[in-house]
Design a protein around this motif. Structure first.
Motif, PDB file in Angstrom:
ATOM      1  N   ALA A  93       0.903  -1.156  -0.001  1.00 44.18           N
ATOM      2  CA  ALA A  93       0.059  -0.007   0.056  1.00 44.18           C
ATOM      3  C   ALA A  93       1.015   1.313  -0.047  1.00 44.18           C
ATOM      4  CB  ALA A  93      -0.961   0.037   1.411  1.00 44.18           C
ATOM      5  N   PHE A  94       1.930   1.193   0.701  1.00 44.24           N
ATOM      6  CA  PHE A  94       2.947   2.519   0.725  1.00 44.24           C
ATOM      7  C   PHE A  94       3.378   2.457  -0.618  1.00 44.24           C
ATOM      8  CE2 PHE A  94       4.621   4.238   5.053  1.00 44.24           C
ATOM      9  CZ  PHE A  94       3.376   3.948   5.653  1.00 44.24           C
ATOM     10  N   ARG A  95       3.836   1.531  -1.425  1.00 45.36           N
ATOM     11  CA  ARG A  95       4.423   1.456  -2.534  1.00 45.36           C
ATOM     12  C   ARG A  95       3.491   2.161  -3.464  1.00 45.36           C
ATOM     13  NH1 ARG A  95       6.589  -3.239  -2.577  1.00 45.36           N
ATOM     14  NH2 ARG A  95       4.766  -4.244  -3.795  1.00 45.36           N
ATOM     15  N   ALA A  96       2.065   1.519  -3.452  1.00 44.13           N
ATOM     16  CA  ALA A  96       1.122   1.900  -4.377  1.00 44.13           C
ATOM     17  C   ALA A  96       0.807   3.431  -4.384  1.00 44.13           C
ATOM     18  CB  ALA A  96      -0.205   0.963  -4.477  1.00 44.13           C
ATOM     19  N   ARG A  97       0.883   4.016  -3.273  1.00 44.00           N
ATOM     20  CA  ARG A  97       0.497   5.149  -3.078  1.00 44.00           C
ATOM     21  C   ARG A  97       1.631   6.370  -2.858  1.00 44.00           C
ATOM     22  NH1 ARG A  97      -2.858   1.727  -1.508  1.00 44.00           N
ATOM     23  NH2 ARG A  97      -5.239   2.263  -1.841  1.00 44.00           N
ATOM     24  N   ASN A  98       2.868   5.784  -3.309  1.00 47.80           N
ATOM     25  CA  ASN A  98       4.086   6.721  -3.321  1.00 47.80           C
ATOM     26  C   ASN A  98       4.102   7.523  -1.777  1.00 47.80           C
ATOM     27  OD1 ASN A  98       5.116   6.540  -5.588  1.00 47.80           O
ATOM     28  ND2 ASN A  98       3.723   8.033  -6.465  1.00 47.80           N
ATOM     29  N   ALA A  99       3.606   6.403  -0.741  1.00 49.09           N
ATOM     30  CA  ALA A  99       3.775   6.875   0.577  1.00 49.09           C
ATOM     31  C   ALA A  99       5.320   6.861   1.262  1.00 49.09           C
ATOM     32  CB  ALA A  99       2.999   6.091   1.322  1.00 49.09           C
ATOM     33  N   LEU A 100       6.257   7.386   0.371  1.00 51.59           N
ATOM     34  CA  LEU A 100       7.528   7.357   0.476  1.00 51.59           C
ATOM     35  C   LEU A 100       8.409   8.044  -0.698  1.00 51.59           C
ATOM     36  CD1 LEU A 100       9.812   4.214   0.288  1.00 51.59           C
ATOM     37  CD2 LEU A 100       7.317   4.057  -0.358  1.00 51.59           C
ATOM     38  N   GLN A 101       9.435   8.683  -0.388  1.00 53.26           N
ATOM     39  CA  GLN A 101      10.292   9.555  -1.410  1.00 53.26           C
ATOM     40  C   GLN A 101      11.568   9.002  -1.022  1.00 53.26           C
ATOM     41  OE1 GLN A 101       9.587  13.545  -2.552  1.00 53.26           O
ATOM     42  NE2 GLN A 101       7.376  13.140  -2.176  1.00 53.26           N
ATOM     43  N   CYS A 102      12.237   9.534  -0.109  1.00 53.70           N
ATOM     44  CA  CYS A 102      13.683   9.016   0.117  1.00 53.70           C
ATOM     45  C   CYS A 102      13.681   7.979   1.050  1.00 53.70           C
ATOM     46  CB  CYS A 102      14.290  10.275   1.086  1.00 53.70           C
ATOM     47  SG  CYS A 102      14.058  10.142   2.777  1.00 53.70           S
ATOM     48  N   GLY A 103      12.447   7.459   1.687  1.00 53.34           N
ATOM     49  CA  GLY A 103      12.541   6.284   2.366  1.00 53.34           C
ATOM     50  C   GLY A 103      12.999   6.106   3.801  1.00 53.34           C
ATOM     51  N   TYR A 104      13.532   7.385   4.251  1.00 51.57           N
ATOM     52  CA  TYR A 104      14.449   7.179   5.519  1.00 51.57           C
ATOM     53  C   TYR A 104      13.407   7.148   6.645  1.00 51.57           C
ATOM     54  CZ  TYR A 104      18.474   7.939   8.373  1.00 51.57           C
ATOM     55  OH  TYR A 104      19.582   7.569   8.931  1.00 51.57           O
ATOM     56  N   CYS A 105      12.360   7.465   6.648  1.00 53.34           N
ATOM     57  CA  CYS A 105      11.491   7.400   7.774  1.00 53.34           C
ATOM     58  C   CYS A 105      10.481   6.034   7.762  1.00 53.34           C
ATOM     59  CB  CYS A 105      10.500   8.557   7.786  1.00 53.34           C
ATOM     60  SG  CYS A 105       9.198   8.480   6.481  1.00 53.34           S
ATOM     61  N   THR A 106      10.643   5.444   6.414  1.00 53.31           N
ATOM     62  CA  THR A 106       9.711   4.289   6.008  1.00 53.31           C
ATOM     63  C   THR A 106       9.746   3.335   7.165  1.00 53.31           C
ATOM     64  OG1 THR A 106       9.822   5.072   3.812  1.00 53.31           O
ATOM     65  CG2 THR A 106       8.645   3.001   4.290  1.00 53.31           C
ATOM     66  N   PRO A 107      10.897   2.517   7.390  1.00 50.40           N
ATOM     67  CA  PRO A 107      10.910   1.311   8.358  1.00 50.40           C
ATOM     68  C   PRO A 107      10.095   1.793   9.749  1.00 50.40           C
ATOM     69  CG  PRO A 107      13.027   1.777   7.364  1.00 50.40           C
ATOM     70  CD  PRO A 107      12.371   2.972   6.993  1.00 50.40           C
ATOM     71  N   GLY A 108      10.374   3.175  10.391  1.00 45.90           N
ATOM     72  CA  GLY A 108       9.772   3.381  11.344  1.00 45.90           C
ATOM     73  C   GLY A 108       8.563   3.793  11.332  1.00 45.90           C
ATOM     74  N   MET A 109       8.014   4.160  10.184  1.00 44.13           N
ATOM     75  CA  MET A 109       6.499   4.542   9.737  1.00 44.13           C
ATOM     76  C   MET A 109       5.829   3.228   9.676  1.00 44.13           C
ATOM     77  SD  MET A 109       5.342   7.594   9.188  1.00 44.13           S
ATOM     78  CE  MET A 109       5.949   9.262   9.059  1.00 44.13           C
ATOM     79  N   LEU A 110       6.352   2.239   9.137  1.00 44.94           N
ATOM     80  CA  LEU A 110       5.669   0.909   8.746  1.00 44.94           C
ATOM     81  C   LEU A 110       5.523   0.258  10.174  1.00 44.94           C
ATOM     82  CD1 LEU A 110       7.754  -0.223   5.865  1.00 44.94           C
ATOM     83  CD2 LEU A 110       5.234  -0.090   5.631  1.00 44.94           C
ATOM     84  N   ILE A 111       6.298   0.105  11.135  1.00 48.60           N
ATOM     85  CA  ILE A 111       6.463  -0.401  12.238  1.00 48.60           C
ATOM     86  C   ILE A 111       5.409   0.209  13.217  1.00 48.60           C
ATOM     87  CG2 ILE A 111       7.627  -1.125  14.645  1.00 48.60           C
ATOM     88  CD1 ILE A 111      10.152  -1.535  12.771  1.00 48.60           C
ATOM     89  N   THR A 112       5.547   1.586  13.262  1.00 51.24           N
ATOM     90  CA  THR A 112       4.424   2.356  14.063  1.00 51.24           C
ATOM     91  C   THR A 112       2.958   2.087  13.656  1.00 51.24           C
ATOM     92  OG1 THR A 112       6.264   3.877  14.326  1.00 51.24           O
ATOM     93  CG2 THR A 112       3.939   4.615  14.856  1.00 51.24           C
ATOM     94  N   ALA A 113       2.862   2.123  12.171  1.00 47.35           N
ATOM     95  CA  ALA A 113       1.251   1.898  11.471  1.00 47.35           C
ATOM     96  C   ALA A 113       1.051   0.511  11.919  1.00 47.35           C
ATOM     97  CB  ALA A 113       1.416   2.127  10.119  1.00 47.35           C
ATOM     98  N   GLN A 114       1.800  -0.602  11.855  1.00 49.99           N
ATOM     99  CA  GLN A 114       1.382  -1.684  11.994  1.00 49.99           C
ATOM    100  C   GLN A 114       1.189  -1.880  13.559  1.00 49.99           C
ATOM    101  OE1 GLN A 114       0.592  -4.429  10.608  1.00 49.99           O
ATOM    102  NE2 GLN A 114       1.130  -6.231  11.822  1.00 49.99           N
ATOM    103  N   ASP A 115       1.745  -1.263  14.408  1.00 49.48           N
ATOM    104  CA  ASP A 115       1.430  -1.351  15.825  1.00 49.48           C
ATOM    105  C   ASP A 115      -0.118  -0.775  16.115  1.00 49.48           C
ATOM    106  OD1 ASP A 115       2.344  -1.334  18.635  1.00 49.48           O
ATOM    107  OD2 ASP A 115       1.753   0.823  18.374  1.00 49.48           O
ATOM    108  N   LEU A 116      -0.367   0.229  15.402  1.00 55.14           N
ATOM    109  CA  LEU A 116      -1.880   0.755  15.578  1.00 55.14           C
ATOM    110  C   LEU A 116      -2.762  -0.145  14.953  1.00 55.14           C
ATOM    111  CD1 LEU A 116      -3.676   3.326  15.889  1.00 55.14           C
ATOM    112  CD2 LEU A 116      -3.237   3.784  13.344  1.00 55.14           C
TER     113      LEU A 116
END
Lengths: 161, 293
Positions: A93-116
């Motif tokens: 879903a992140f990939r499909a919606r361009n929910a990242l550009q540089c990707g630096y925050c992405t691991p933290g975003m994914l783990i936090t979103a999955q926690d929610l």
């Protein structure tokens, strides 16, 4: 010279034994010692969320935890969550919606979103923003990230029904 | 940045922690959740020779009602307060406040004792403890002491704790029937340190306050229990009285200037929060706008 301290823990299910300097934080232990470089180091004082990992099932800042404090814990990183397939749909879903550009925050975003999504299967957008409020993204403006999390929640709810 | 080198000692009991603190004094720092200490160490604002990790002392963790007191162990985490039925029943102010403390990943590690011992004047928990008339339980070389909140906080990051002391718990009187609570803060981003905040506890009878404790934070060098609140007790609150109280509050506060706000802005925001609080607790929305103001 301060003597290193033995530490034993699970990382992504694998038992690890190591000798660590007391000052070594968990983020640097994961990156430098174990070469698990998916955990990113941003601000190193707990503000940006890039270093978010799971310890005993709960998200924490790995820059604010000493490696020695993880003694006896089970640590899960983005590598573990990726390899197990637990967040494959969220990543797609992140990939499909361009929910990242540089990707630096992405691991933290994914783990936090999955926690929610584990705590609250159908969060509204305000709840998504609130849970992700401790994770900085300097590229996307967050809209696409919130979209991706919301879409994943809906898809999972439909599949569960 | 990374923390400077230090020696690490994992305390095996409260007694062992006290022994370590007695031996190392102000060269030691107590590590509980680490959510204030670790940033300070990573920024090299603090460089202890030895870190005494009390994180494994399970006897310091937990929330329990005993008699007319709600006791909260020092190692109780912010997330534990959010989930606790005892807190929801007896001190819902804490639950409301914790939702404003940082972010989920921080709340999973940060502890009540750590927040109190750190004594950041912009932090939520100390002001709640002032509003709730809490007693802080400390163990040191001379045994156990109980310190009222008003005596405990001494300044920015300063408390009544000596380097040999360990904060072990906080005790709150049960709020009782009819207690009402209010918590709000201004912050640039949800979860950031407050620009100004207010934690309040009140008793209301016959449309009047029979008790009102207004605990402000980020308005001075420590949490402030506003004297001005006394003007509103056992009287019928009018817009004129509220305006007078707001003026007295602004006079009483001595806020710091920083990048976020001037002292004048902090005084103004504190009076806005006070009006909202009074209007909400008395269920009189017309008071919030202040009539004459």
């Amino acid at each position: 010279m301060i003597a290193p301290i033995p530490v034993s823990l699970l990382v992504n299910g694998e038992p690890i034994e190591a000798l660590v300097a007391p000052r070594l934080n968990l983020a640097d232990f994961l990156r430098e010692t174990l070469k698990l470089t998916g955990t990113h180091v941003g601000c190193e004082h707990g503000v940006c969320g890039a270093c978010t990992v799971r310890v005993d099932g709960e998200i924490v800042r790995s820059c604010l935890l000493l490696a020695v404090q993880a003694q006896g814990s089970s640590v899960e990183t983005i590598e573990g969550l990726s390899d197990s397939g637990e967040i494959a749909d969220l990543q797609a879903a992140f990939r499909a919606r361009n929910a990242l550009q540089c990707g630096y925050c992405t691991p933290g975003m994914l783990i936090t979103a999955q926690d929610l999504l584990r705590q609250s299967p159908t969060p509204d957008r305000a709840a998504i923003r609130e849970h992700l409020s401790g994770n900085y993204c300097r590229c996307t403006g967050y809209q696409a990230i919130v979209d991706a999390v919301e879409a994943t929640a809906k898809t999972r709810a439909e599949q569960a029904a | 940045m990374k923390a400077a080198a230090f020696t690490y000692a994992r305390a095996t009991s409260v007694v062992n922690a006290l022994e370590l603190l007695a031996a190392h004094g102000d060269k030691a720092k107590v590590l509980s959740g680490g959510q204030s200490l670790m940033p300070a160490m990573n920024l090299r604002l603090v460089s202890p020779d030895i870190v005494v990790d009390i994180g494994g002392l399970t006897e310091l963790r937990g929330i329990a009602v005993s008699g007319d007191v709600l006791a909260i162990g020092a190692l109780t985490r912010h997330v534990d307060l959010l989930r606790s039925p005892e807190v929801a029943a007896h001190a819902p102010l804490l639950r409301d406040a914790v939702a404003h403390v940082a972010h989920p990943a921080i709340r999973n590690r940060g502890t009540v004792g750590g927040s109190l011992a750190h004594a950041d004047p912009a932090s939520e928990i100390p002001a709640c403890m002032a509003a709730l008339d809490a007693t802080i339980v400390v163990r040191g070389p001379g045994g156990e002491r109980r310190i009222a909140t008003a005596e405990f906080f001494r300044g920015i990051y300063e408390t009544a704790l000596s380097p040999q002391d360990l904060l072990v718990a906080v005790e709150l009187p049960l709020s009782g029937e009819g207690a009402r609570f209010f918590f709000q803060e201004y912050a640039r981003r949800h979860g950031d340190y407050a620009i100004v905040g207010l934690a309040a506890r009140a008793l209301v009878g016959g449309g009047q306050f029979t008790d009102l404790r207004l605990g402000f934070f980020a308005v001075g060098d420590r949490p402030l229990l506003a004297d001005a609140a006394r003007k509103l007790i056992n009287v019928s609150v009018t817009p004129a009285l509220l305006a007078e109280t707001a003026a007295a509050l602004a006079e009483e506060l001595d806020p710091e200037e920083d990048q976020q706000a001037s002292p004048a802005m902090r005084r103004h925001l504190a009076t806005v929060l006070m009006r909202r609080c009074v209007a909400a607790l008395l269920e009189r929305p017309e008071l919030e706008t202040g009539g004459a103001w």
